[in-house]
Design an enzyme around this catalytic site. Structure first.
Site, PDB file in Angstrom:
ATOM      1  N   SER A  34       0.855  -1.181   0.000  1.00  0.00           N
ATOM      2  CA  SER A  34       0.000   0.000   0.000  1.00  0.00           C
ATOM      3  C   SER A  34       0.897   1.239   0.000  1.00  0.00           C
ATOM      4  CB  SER A  34      -0.848  -0.024   1.269  1.00  0.00           C
ATOM      5  OG  SER A  34      -1.361   1.261   1.533  1.00  0.00           O
ATOM      6  N   TYR A  79      -0.511  -1.073   9.973  1.00  0.00           N
ATOM      7  CA  TYR A  79      -0.731  -1.434   8.565  1.00  0.00           C
ATOM      8  C   TYR A  79       0.517  -1.137   7.724  1.00  0.00           C
ATOM      9  CZ  TYR A  79      -3.350  -1.201   4.082  1.00  0.00           C
ATOM     10  OH  TYR A  79      -3.815  -1.374   2.809  1.00  0.00           O
ATOM     11  N   LYS A 122       2.704  -3.770   5.732  1.00  0.00           N
ATOM     12  CA  LYS A 122       2.719  -3.665   4.268  1.00  0.00           C
ATOM     13  C   LYS A 122       4.140  -3.487   3.726  1.00  0.00           C
ATOM     14  CE  LYS A 122      -1.546  -4.020   2.735  1.00  0.00           C
ATOM     15  NZ  LYS A 122      -1.950  -5.284   2.074  1.00  0.00           N
TER      16      LYS A 122
HETATM   17  P1  NAI Z   1     -11.855  -5.618   0.693  1.00  0.00           P
HETATM   18  O1  NAI Z   1     -12.261  -5.486   2.112  1.00  0.00           O
HETATM   19  O2  NAI Z   1     -12.904  -5.465  -0.348  1.00  0.00           O
HETATM   20  O3  NAI Z   1     -11.117  -6.998   0.421  1.00  0.00           O
HETATM   21  C1  NAI Z   1     -10.331  -7.667   1.358  1.00  0.00           C
HETATM   22  C2  NAI Z   1     -10.858  -9.077   1.504  1.00  0.00           C
HETATM   23  O4  NAI Z   1     -10.003  -9.812   2.375  1.00  0.00           O
HETATM   24  C3  NAI Z   1     -12.269  -9.105   2.120  1.00  0.00           C
HETATM   25  O5  NAI Z   1     -13.166  -9.765   1.228  1.00  0.00           O
HETATM   26  C4  NAI Z   1     -12.077  -9.875   3.425  1.00  0.00           C
HETATM   27  O6  NAI Z   1     -13.180 -10.699   3.768  1.00  0.00           O
HETATM   28  C5  NAI Z   1     -10.824 -10.693   3.139  1.00  0.00           C
HETATM   29  N1  NAI Z   1     -10.124 -11.094   4.347  1.00  0.00           N
HETATM   30  C6  NAI Z   1      -9.890 -10.350   5.464  1.00  0.00           C
HETATM   31  N2  NAI Z   1      -9.220 -11.058   6.365  1.00  0.00           N
HETATM   32  C7  NAI Z   1      -9.018 -12.297   5.837  1.00  0.00           C
HETATM   33  C8  NAI Z   1      -8.355 -13.462   6.294  1.00  0.00           C
HETATM   34  N3  NAI Z   1      -7.793 -13.514   7.506  1.00  0.00           N
HETATM   35  N4  NAI Z   1      -8.302 -14.537   5.481  1.00  0.00           N
HETATM   36  C9  NAI Z   1      -8.881 -14.506   4.254  1.00  0.00           C
HETATM   37  N5  NAI Z   1      -9.546 -13.414   3.773  1.00  0.00           N
HETATM   38  C10 NAI Z   1      -9.595 -12.325   4.560  1.00  0.00           C
HETATM   39  O7  NAI Z   1     -10.695  -4.526   0.471  1.00  0.00           O
HETATM   40  P2  NAI Z   1      -9.741  -4.224  -0.786  1.00  0.00           P
HETATM   41  O8  NAI Z   1      -9.604  -2.765  -0.861  1.00  0.00           O
HETATM   42  O9  NAI Z   1     -10.158  -4.981  -1.974  1.00  0.00           O
HETATM   43  O10 NAI Z   1      -8.330  -4.761  -0.249  1.00  0.00           O
HETATM   44  C11 NAI Z   1      -7.544  -5.767  -0.880  1.00  0.00           C
HETATM   45  C12 NAI Z   1      -6.092  -5.565  -0.511  1.00  0.00           C
HETATM   46  O11 NAI Z   1      -5.604  -4.361  -1.099  1.00  0.00           O
HETATM   47  C13 NAI Z   1      -5.832  -5.431   0.980  1.00  0.00           C
HETATM   48  O12 NAI Z   1      -4.633  -6.105   1.296  1.00  0.00           O
HETATM   49  C14 NAI Z   1      -5.652  -3.939   1.175  1.00  0.00           C
HETATM   50  O13 NAI Z   1      -4.874  -3.635   2.308  1.00  0.00           O
HETATM   51  C15 NAI Z   1      -4.954  -3.584  -0.122  1.00  0.00           C
HETATM   52  N6  NAI Z   1      -5.020  -2.178  -0.484  1.00  0.00           N
HETATM   53  C16 NAI Z   1      -6.179  -1.644  -0.976  1.00  0.00           C
HETATM   54  C17 NAI Z   1      -6.217  -0.331  -1.352  1.00  0.00           C
HETATM   55  C18 NAI Z   1      -7.414   0.249  -1.982  1.00  0.00           C
HETATM   56  O14 NAI Z   1      -7.311   1.410  -2.434  1.00  0.00           O
HETATM   57  N7  NAI Z   1      -8.544  -0.450  -2.056  1.00  0.00           N
HETATM   58  C19 NAI Z   1      -5.046   0.557  -1.161  1.00  0.00           C
HETATM   59  C20 NAI Z   1      -3.865  -0.121  -0.713  1.00  0.00           C
HETATM   60  C21 NAI Z   1      -3.877  -1.436  -0.385  1.00  0.00           C
END
Ligand code: NAI
Length: 304
Positions: free
Chosen positions: A154, A167, A171
């Site tokens: 991130s 975080y 990261k």
């Molecule tokens: P999101 O919340 O839609 O997706 C994350 C998914 O991970 C969720 O569906 C959740 O149920 C699942 N999850 C959480 N803990 C878990 C575990 N212990 N085991 C298995 N699954 C688990 O959020 P998003 O934005 O799609 O995030 C995806 C990745 O991208 C994350 O690592 C986030 O930190 C990273 N990220 C996202 C950004 C953004 O702008 N959306 C910016 C920078 C990083």
């Protein structure tokens, strides 16, 4: 025009693929012919709770579109969970070729107030989760001499962000993990790269304000698919990606200032040479730590 990127015969694991970015990556892999393990624990945005339905719904979407996928509901945050996710791929599809470490959630808090629970939960899911899924997958890939890893860092990790010490620490740790997977995987055709995405998801939509409109998850997945493809020989790299902009990010080593053979710089020497020490004109991007030592050798011996 480049040839089409396809994944026929390839098996991809995408963690946290029940929604947001992971779902978008999983759909693209499946559309391009990969057999996909859709992993998701199904909890809330702070990691509490669990549900099978997000992963199951994405699998249904893939199957309805004529693709191949299976769901896995284990948490990435334990060694047993990581092993079970890789076992799901091997049992359902015989192997694993691609791992996208994407699962995660947030527990923002100012550093002065940050609790041990909020540190542990975030390091467990983002950093240790990537270790726990990648290690058993790496073993399978090493055996057959092929693999592709994409880890999700991130901007908060690469550059810092208020209220996200847990975080950001986790990261940035992923960048170190990816570098070593790239180095240790090099002889086995295993590549490892990192993306720092920006996308409108349930995790970010409230934080983004008007920018949200311009950053869809689908605008990130094309880079992920490229980095995961057989034709891509990039490894040990980091890319910022969002809203259709893709840019390299790197950890570079600048030329610096050399005190002279055998000289121990005093604090005053440091002050006197700060401009040179901090100058970012001219730098190297070492592939591994020993490269710095090797290049420093002749300088320190006074041969250069
Ligand atoms: P999101 O919340 O839609 O997706 C994350 C998914 O991970 C969720 O569906 C959740 O149920 C699942 N999850 C959480 N803990 C878990 C575990 N212990 N085991 C298995 N699954 C688990 O959020 P998003 O934005 O799609 O995030 C995806 C990745 O991208 C994350 O690592 C986030 O930190 C990273 N990220 C996202 C950004 C953004 O702008 N959306 C910016 C920078 C990083």
């Amino acid at each position: 025009m480049a040839d089409d990127v396809t994944f026929d015969g390839k098996v991809a694991i995408v963690t946290g693929a029940g929604g947001g970015l992971g779902r978008s990556h999983a759909l693209l892999f499946a559309e391009r012919g990969a057999r996909v393990v859709v992993n998701d624990l199904g909890g809330s945005t702070d990691g509490s709770g669990a549900s099978d339905s997000p992963a199951d719904l994405v699998v249904k979407e893939i199957l309805d579109a004529g693709g191949e996928a299976v769901a896995n509901h284990d948490s990435v945050a334990t060694p047993e969970g990581g092993q079970a996710i890789v076992d799901t791929a091997v049992e359902a599809f015989g192997t694993v070729d691609i791992v996208v470490n994407n699962a995660g959630f947030l527990r923002d808090q100012s550093f002065a107030k940050m609790t041990a629970d909020n540190i542990n939960a975030i390091v467990d899911v983002h950093l240790k989760g990537a270790f726990f899924v990648s290690r058993p997958a790496f073993a399978v890939m090493k055996e057959k001499g092929y693999g592709r890893f994409i880890h999700t860092t991130s901007g908060a990790g690469l550059f810092g962000n208020f209220g996200q010490a847990n975080y950001a620490g986790a990261k940035m740790g992923l960048v170190g993990l990816s570098s070593v997977i790239a180095i240790e995987g090099q002889r086995s055709n295993i590549n490892s790269n990192v993306i720092a995405p920006l996308a409108r998801t349930r995790l970010t939509e409230e934080l983004m304000g008007p920018l949200a409109e311009f950053v869809a998850p689908e605008q990130v997945s094309g880079l992920v698919a490229y980095l995961a493809s057989e034709g891509c020989d990039l490894s040990h790299e980091v890319y910022s990606v969002g809203g259709g902009r893709i840019a390299r990010v790197f950890v570079g080593l600048c030329n610096g200032w050399l005190a002279g053979k055998g000289v121990a710089p005093t604090p005053e020497d440091v002050i006197d040479h700060l401009d040179q020490i901090r100058d970012t004109d001219g730098f190297a991007i070492p592939f591994m730590a020993t490269e710095e030592m090797i290049s420093l050798g002749p300088l320190l011996r006074g041969e250069d």
